[in-house]
Design a protein around this motif. Structure first.
Motif, PDB file in Angstrom:
ATOM      1  N   SER A 119      -5.208   6.488   4.977  1.00 53.32           N
ATOM      2  CA  SER A 119      -3.803   6.527   4.554  1.00 53.32           C
ATOM      3  C   SER A 119      -3.469   7.770   3.729  1.00 53.32           C
ATOM      4  CB  SER A 119      -3.461   5.276   3.735  1.00 53.32           C
ATOM      5  OG  SER A 119      -4.072   5.353   2.456  1.00 53.32           O
ATOM      6  N   GLY A 120      -4.474   8.328   3.088  1.00 54.35           N
ATOM      7  CA  GLY A 120      -4.212   9.475   2.228  1.00 54.35           C
ATOM      8  C   GLY A 120      -3.486   9.094   0.950  1.00 54.35           C
ATOM      9  N   LEU A 121      -3.366   7.793   0.685  1.00 46.54           N
ATOM     10  CA  LEU A 121      -2.606   7.330  -0.477  1.00 46.54           C
ATOM     11  C   LEU A 121      -3.497   6.997  -1.672  1.00 46.54           C
ATOM     12  CD1 LEU A 121      -0.153   4.965   1.434  1.00 46.54           C
ATOM     13  CD2 LEU A 121       0.456   7.131   0.344  1.00 46.54           C
ATOM     14  N   ALA A 122      -4.819   6.940  -1.436  1.00 43.54           N
ATOM     15  CA  ALA A 122      -5.721   6.530  -2.516  1.00 43.54           C
ATOM     16  C   ALA A 122      -6.752   7.612  -2.785  1.00 43.54           C
ATOM     17  CB  ALA A 122      -6.410   5.227  -2.136  1.00 43.54           C
ATOM     18  N   GLN A 123      -7.296   7.599  -4.005  1.00 45.04           N
ATOM     19  CA  GLN A 123      -8.306   8.587  -4.380  1.00 45.04           C
ATOM     20  C   GLN A 123      -9.706   7.981  -4.429  1.00 45.04           C
ATOM     21  OE1 GLN A 123      -5.053   8.778  -5.746  1.00 45.04           O
ATOM     22  NE2 GLN A 123      -4.986  10.388  -4.205  1.00 45.04           N
ATOM     23  N   ALA A 124      -9.800   6.662  -4.481  1.00 42.93           N
ATOM     24  CA  ALA A 124     -11.109   6.017  -4.526  1.00 42.93           C
ATOM     25  C   ALA A 124     -10.985   4.560  -4.091  1.00 42.93           C
ATOM     26  CB  ALA A 124     -11.699   6.084  -5.940  1.00 42.93           C
ATOM     27  N   VAL A 125     -12.135   4.008  -3.703  1.00 41.90           N
ATOM     28  CA  VAL A 125     -12.197   2.593  -3.325  1.00 41.90           C
ATOM     29  C   VAL A 125     -13.119   1.881  -4.306  1.00 41.90           C
ATOM     30  CG1 VAL A 125     -13.120   0.988  -1.600  1.00 41.90           C
ATOM     31  CG2 VAL A 125     -11.720   2.935  -0.874  1.00 41.90           C
ATOM     32  N   GLU A 126     -12.690   0.699  -4.745  1.00 43.53           N
ATOM     33  CA  GLU A 126     -13.562  -0.158  -5.551  1.00 43.53           C
ATOM     34  C   GLU A 126     -13.811  -1.413  -4.729  1.00 43.53           C
ATOM     35  OE1 GLU A 126     -13.585  -1.076 -10.153  1.00 43.53           O
ATOM     36  OE2 GLU A 126     -12.158  -2.410  -9.201  1.00 43.53           O
TER      37      GLU A 126
END
Lengths: 303, 249
Positions: A119-126
């Protein structure tokens, strides 16, 4: 004295190490009415699942001495709506976004992580493998080292963002799970999620929560959380986001001394809607008082 | 905010009058505030209390609460001059009636207070009100005279120790020509009211109560479901006031 709160969290630059914890901050809109979200190091959004979830029956929150129990049950509007409605708004707030991801199956986790990455909307995943309030998934992945490693390996294949794994305290040796996540390819670890607890209503003589058990959070769990961050920091060489009962800048400093690179603030937001910006200011004052120029100077100093 | 008065109204019901800085003009009937207990260390969760009365001219906010545990017991011990941390106004309150005609206002127990500000607003707007207040017994009754300023008041008690004996629904003739119903009280009462007026041409609003954590819509602790059970609504954000059509009771 000017102090430097900036943190390089495994390649992710944060202006300070303080971020609201998943599930305690929605998707940012509500507390965004109280202060500007770009004051925060990052925002960790509510656990997102492939399909919408209504969560558990109410009551699903209750206060206990020094803390609270919750059994929300991962209520969220589902991936499609999160991508269409929530993340685009938050992406406009000039703050790094961590998307907390939960699922019932390995495939669910991978599907959500892949789409969030793209999506290009987030900088990281938890990766949430530690929710104590759902039957399937969640904690089922977070208490068995082999299962956890397998999940992280699969998710790693589709995750193009920094991948943090959020660990459960409801295990015998949290280090073993931390090592499993590291071997699976995690870029970092967040800990701790809530501890399983129960409160009984003396009038009805039954558990207060409809789910019967719930996750304990708040001041009461801080010493447990500090110990677990310390234990993991000694054995695993990955950036750690520490959390559990952080209410002040001094609490945050304690986690950083135990080995955390950054911290998440959860229950404190409910007590004080301005908790996160206050903690950032207090951390800055603490550093000035103690003559700490750079927050990294005290990272893991207690180890 | 500063405590001006903290007065016992009935067996376990207290009225807290506050003054000081508060966005009084923004508050509407049916909204609530989230009040910090002590310094929050022992009690991390604020207590959601409905706004019983809000007066921008005199700069006073009145909250009526029932003492149920340690937190509200602490609150009942506050004295004039004490300072309290009050967050609000929060949530969505009672909408104005869509049609002219007599408005029915029904409260039960600790659900009565938010209806006072509503009755005040509707009375000032020239609406004719029929007010029914239900309590367990005479020791629980409060504010019946205060409500009488805005309309005719019927008091019911479950044991008949004061007013009519029985539940509020027993005091309501469905053939009366009421256009709008505003209600707040225990869920069984709200449910009974909806069933009582089933098929009648009356617009109904309910104010719901639930255990809350954040009070601002961030934690999803206090949700209810829409009538077909397919979507959740946050009582603190989309509510606490809902129309009958919006929620399953």
């Amino acid at each position: 004295m000017s102090v430097d709160l900036e943190v390089d969290l495994g390649g992710l630059q944060l202006r300070n190490p303080v971020m609201p914890a998943s599930g305690c901050f929605g998707f940012g809109r509500e507390y965004g009415e109280y202060y500007s979200l770009d004051e925060l190091g990052a925002v960790v959004v509510k656990a997102t699942t492939l399909y919408p979830r209504l969560g558990n029956p109410t009551p699903r929150v209750t206060e206990v001495t020094g803390g609270m129990l919750n059994a929300i049950g991962l209520a969220n509007p589902g991936l499609d709506e999160v991508l269409a409605e929530e993340l685009p708004w938050l992406a406009g707030q000039n703050v790094p976004i961590f998307v907390n991801v939960a699922g019932d199956t390995v495939e669910d986790y991978c599907e959500v992580v892949e789409q969030v990455s793209r999506s290009g909307l987030a900088q990281a995943v938890e990766l949430n493998v530690s929710c104590p309030n759902v039957k399937l998934g969640g904690l089922a992945f977070g208490v068995d080292a082999t299962v956890l490693r397998g999940l992280v390996e699969e998710v790693r294949k589709v995750c193009t963002l920094p991948l943090f794994v959020k660990l459960s305290p409801n295990v015998t040796r949290v280090q073993d799970l931390a090592l499993a996540a590291a071997c699976g390819g995690a870029d970092g670890l967040s800990l701790i999620n809530t501890l399983i607890g129960m409160q009984i209503d003396l009038t009805t003589r039954k558990p207060v929560l409809a789910n019967k058990t719930g996750g304990l959070s708040g001041r009461a769990i801080k010493p447990v959380a500090v110990r677990m961050v310390y234990d993991v920091a000694r054995e695993v060489d990955l950036p750690i986001i520490g959390m559990g009962g952080i209410y002040s800048g001094r609490d945050a400093a304690e986690f950083i001394m135990a080995g955390a690179w950054a911290v998440e603030v959860g229950t404190a937001n409910f007590t004080d809607p301005y908790a996160c910006p206050r903690i950032i200011a207090e951390l800055r004052s603490f550093m000035q008082e103690e003559g700490i120029k750079n927050i990294e100077e005290i990272r893991g100093c207690a180890l | 905010m500063l405590v001006e008065e903290n007065k016992q109204l009935s067996r376990d019901i207290f009225a807290l009058e506050l003054t000081g800085e508060f966005p009084y003009e923004k508050a509407t009937s049916g909204q609530f505030v989230n009040l910090l207990i002590g310094d929050g260390k022992g009690h991390p969760l604020r207590r959601p209390l409905s706004i019983a009365s809000c007066n921008p001219e005199t700069k006073t906010l009145t909250l009526v609460y029932r003492v149920v545990g340690d937190g509200t017991k602490w609150l009942s011990e506050r004295c004039p001059g004490d300072v309290l941390d009050v967050l609000g106004p929060l949530g969505r309150g009672f909408p104005a009636p869509q049609n002219p005609g007599t408005v029915l206002v029904v409260g039960g127990g600790v659900g009565v207070p938010p209806l006072y500000q509503l009755a005040k607003e509707l009375g000032a707007a020239g609406f004719k009100l029929h007010i029914v207040l239900g309590f367990k017994n005479q020791d629980d009754v409060f504010w019946t005279r205060e409500f009488a300023e805005f309309g005719d008041v019927v008091v019911c008690t479950e044991d008949g120790s004061l007013g009519k004996k029985g539940f509020v629904t027993e005091a309501l003739n469905v053939n009366e020509n009421w256009t709008t119903l505003y209600s707040c009280g225990p869920k069984p009462m709200l449910k009974a009211l909806k069933a009582h007026f089933q098929g009648r041409d009356i617009k109904g609003y309910v104010s719901l109560e639930e255990r809350m954590a954040c009070g601002v819509g961030a934690c999803w602790g206090c949700t209810c479901l829409d009538p077909d059970g397919s979507a959740a609504k946050r009582i603190c954000k989309e509510g606490p006031v809902f129309s009958w059509e919006e929620v399953s009771l």
